[in-house]
Enzyme design. Structure first.
Site, PDB file in Angstrom:
ATOM      1  N   ARG A   1      -4.698  64.880   2.324  1.00 23.38           N
ATOM      2  CA  ARG A   1      -3.798  64.213   3.267  1.00 23.38           C
ATOM      3  C   ARG A   1      -2.680  65.132   3.749  1.00 23.38           C
ATOM      4  O   ARG A   1      -2.160  64.961   4.853  1.00 23.38           O
ATOM      5  CB  ARG A   1      -3.212  62.941   2.610  1.00 23.38           C
TER       6      ARG A   1
ATOM      7  N   ILE B   1       0.626  58.018  10.773  1.00 25.84           N
ATOM      8  CA  ILE B   1      -0.543  58.063   9.888  1.00 25.84           C
ATOM      9  C   ILE B   1      -0.362  56.861   8.968  1.00 25.84           C
ATOM     10  O   ILE B   1       0.714  56.637   8.422  1.00 25.84           O
ATOM     11  CB  ILE B   1      -0.605  59.397   9.099  1.00 25.84           C
ATOM     12  N   SER B   2      -1.421  56.053   8.825  1.00 27.67           N
ATOM     13  CA  SER B   2      -1.289  54.826   8.039  1.00 27.67           C
ATOM     14  C   SER B   2      -1.019  55.146   6.568  1.00 27.67           C
ATOM     15  O   SER B   2      -1.371  56.214   6.066  1.00 27.67           O
ATOM     16  CB  SER B   2      -2.565  53.991   8.127  1.00 27.67           C
ATOM     17  N   GLN B   3      -0.412  54.180   5.905  1.00 32.67           N
ATOM     18  CA  GLN B   3      -0.166  54.257   4.462  1.00 32.67           C
ATOM     19  C   GLN B   3      -1.532  54.331   3.739  1.00 32.67           C
ATOM     20  O   GLN B   3      -2.459  53.605   4.133  1.00 32.67           O
ATOM     21  CB  GLN B   3       0.534  52.952   4.105  1.00 32.67           C
TER      22      GLN B   3
END
Ligand code: SAM
Length: 216
Positions: free
Chosen positions: A39, A65-67
């Site tokens: 990530r 950016i999503s969790q």
């Protein structure tokens, strides 16, 4: 780009996987994929030391950016099989896409923001991730490669676009957050033999808005 994966990154990723288990993610295939995707390469270097925290981060163009929990939750709902043809709407950083690729999906992913599209296209070349990345309005789906086994929407929609249901195979699953601009409810939608759908509303989330012809 400096593609390094240090012991510190690997350790932080293991801790993230453990955190996701405590938060209720049970699908080992999803957890394995989260454990593999670096990530820290999908966010700005300034946030590298925070990359494995369970948080969303800005990726430019007013997007995020999503969790990781959200990515794991949506992916778990997709019940990904290695041969699945999957359409993702909202490529963004490419992190969710990378998780799906690690799970063996034949992925189509569409992004409307040109800068993000090009950035992720470049990153995928560098990381040797194979996917069909498309620049365009995903609120109308992507007819050229339809029908899909699964469709995942990673931006908040005011309603379920009919075109996405049309582009789903019978027995296919659509995962989409639906609501207003501040809060959405995750929906799992399954297409039946007669073309009707079973709609299962789940827990609340907060996404950036889906913008387009069949959206805001
Ligand atoms: N899946 C992304 C990730 O892993 O980083 C999350 C990205 S963000 C929460 C949502 C993305 O959806 C943004 O990049 C935004 O530009 C994109 N988006 C919004 N409306 C869209 C549309 N109609 N078609 C394609 N992408 C759209």
């Amino acid at each position: 780009m400096n593609i390094t994966d240090t012991y510190k990154d690997k350790g932080a990723r293991r801790l993230l996987v453990r955190e996701l288990i405590t938060k209720g993610i049970v699908d080992n295939k999803v957890l394995d994929a989260i454990g593999k995707v670096q990530r820290h390469l999908f966010i700005h270097n300034d946030f590298r030391h925070l990359a494995y925290q369970d948080k969303a981060f800005p990726i430019g163009e007013g997007q995020t950016i999503s969790q990781p929990y959200t990515v794991a939750y949506q992916t778990q709902l997709l019940h990904v099989e290695p041969t699945d043809k999957i359409l993702e709407i909202g490529t963004g950083s490419g992190y969710q896409a990378a998780v799906l690729i690690e799970m063996g999906a034949n992925l189509y992913s569409i992004e409307r923001q040109e800068k993000l599209f090009h950035k992720t296209q470049k990153l995928f070349l560098e990381l040797n991730y194979k996917a069909n990345l498309i620049l365009g309005d995903g609120s109308i789906g992507y007819e050229n490669a339809a029908p899909y086994d699964k469709i995942i929407v990673t931006a908040g929609a005011p309603k379920v676009p009919q075109s996405l249901i049309n582009q789903l195979k019978v027995g296919g699953i659509l995962i989409i957050p639906v609501g207003d601009e501040k809060n959405q409810i995750m929906h799992s939608i399954i297409k039946k033999m007669d073309g009707s759908v079973e709609v299962i509303p789940l827990q609340a989330f907060r996404f950036v808005p889906l913008i387009g012809n069949q959206a805001w």
